[in-house]
Design an enzyme around this catalytic site. Structure first.
Site, PDB file in Angstrom:
ATOM      1  N   SER A 187     -66.008 -38.845  -2.088  1.00  0.00           N
ATOM      2  CA  SER A 187     -64.767 -38.994  -1.820  1.00  0.00           C
ATOM      3  C   SER A 187     -65.645 -40.424  -1.345  1.00  0.00           C
ATOM      4  CB  SER A 187     -63.531 -38.424  -0.700  1.00  0.00           C
ATOM      5  OG  SER A 187     -62.591 -39.827  -0.723  1.00  0.00           O
ATOM      6  N   GLU A 210     -63.539 -38.748 -10.097  1.00  0.00           N
ATOM      7  CA  GLU A 210     -62.551 -37.801  -9.682  1.00  0.00           C
ATOM      8  C   GLU A 210     -61.754 -39.006  -9.265  1.00  0.00           C
ATOM      9  OE1 GLU A 210     -62.503 -36.771  -6.442  1.00  0.00           O
ATOM     10  OE2 GLU A 210     -63.391 -38.374  -5.450  1.00  0.00           O
ATOM     11  N   HIS A 213     -61.012 -33.462  -5.535  1.00  0.00           N
ATOM     12  CA  HIS A 213     -60.025 -33.569  -4.164  1.00  0.00           C
ATOM     13  C   HIS A 213     -59.168 -32.082  -5.192  1.00  0.00           C
ATOM     14  CE1 HIS A 213     -61.170 -37.727  -2.589  1.00  0.00           C
ATOM     15  NE2 HIS A 213     -60.403 -37.443  -1.943  1.00  0.00           N
TER      16      HIS A 213
END
Length: 298
Positions: free
Chosen positions: A109, A202, A272
């Site tokens: 992330s 992602e 996630h």
């Protein structure tokens, strides 16, 4: 690419936060996991620190991460959580000692900033679940981290559910991370170098037209033209307007790169999502695309 040294039982792993604040209580499951592997955990000064949403001031987060980079007794750095904030400290960090003595940097992330920046040094990093909520992920999530840290043989095999990719085997260096963060790094010293590589992306909680806009920027900037393949992980909790955009996140990506004739793999178990497998960025991997399954070998 340089692979950091594998860990051994008794080694010490540092836990720090480069982004949002986090409490010691929230880290108990991650600490217990490390101890179950025979490793020791040391908490940085950012754990429990607070400045609005951040884990302390920029200066504190720089000093904390720098200390763990430079300490030769620290064999890996596991980022406590993401959110936002790593980009605010990246230019203040000195990687001189780290380049001489690389260690695994673990997270995903917002930690994509570190992955992309360090990739340009020619050093592998580990895109994997952060400490936060490790207890809520699959057994495979934690086990994938352990295998990489201890230098064990590792691959990812999953059932193929998309219809975007042609069959075959290809090889290339694996790079990428969070799409929003990669997009934000374009034009900076931390931007990714994509030619001839396999790009993993992602994202979480984005408007679908934002996905289109970010991908259009990467395309127009030349980052998507010479890839070997794109691997799409979790595109989680995507949002739409009352007037629908008309495509899923995966369909947006596939449509924008179809002229390049390289494979696009969707629904990869990373990001996630509950099953967030570790990816070794910078590693030359083999991607095997079969009729009913996909295998990624490191």
């Amino acid at each position: 690419m340089i692979t950091p040294k594998k860990l051994q039982k008794g080694d010490t792993v540092a836990i720090v936060s480069t982004a949002r604040k986090i409490s010691k209580e929230e880290l108990k499951p991650a600490i217990q996991l490390l101890e179950s592997w025979g490793l020791k955990a040391v908490l940085g000064k950012t754990i429990g620190a607070e400045e609005n949403q951040f884990a302390g001031s920029n200066a504190l987060r720089v000093a904390d991460f720098q200390e763990m980079l430079d300490d030769t007794n620290i064999k890996a750095i596991w980022c406590a959580r993401g959110g936002y904030g790593t980009v605010r400290i990246i230019d203040k960090l000195d990687f001189f000692a780290f380049k001489k003595n690389p260690k695994w940097i673990v997270g995903y992330s917002d930690v994509t900033v570190l992955h992309s920046h360090i990739h340009n040094f020619g050093i592998e990093t580990l895109h994997a679940q952060m400490c936060l909520e490790i207890e809520n992920k699959t057994v495979e999530t934690a086990e994938s981290i352990r295998k990489v840290l201890f230098g064990e043989e590792y691959c990812i095999e999953f059932e193929r559910t998309d219809s975007f990719a042609s069959l075959g085997i290809l090889k290339g260096e694996l790079i990428g991370g969070n799409l929003s963060v990669l997009y934000s790094l374009v034009g900076s010293t931390s931007e990714m170098k994509t030619d001839g590589k396999i790009l993993f992306i992602e994202d979480l909680d984005e408007m679908l037209y934002h996905v289109d806009r970010m991908m259009m920027n990467l395309k127009r900037s030349g980052y998507l033209k010479n890839l070997k393949a794109i691997v799409i992980g979790g595109m989680t909790e995507m949002k739409d307007n009352k007037v629908y955009f008309g495509k899923t996140a995966e369909e947006i990506i596939v449509d924008l790169v179809k002229e390049y004739n390289y494979p696009v793999i969707a629904n990869f178990p990373a990001g996630h999502i509950k099953d967030n497998r570790a990816l070794i960025f910078g590693r030359k991997v083999e991607l095997e695309i079969e009729t009913n399954k996909v295998v990624l070998k490191f």
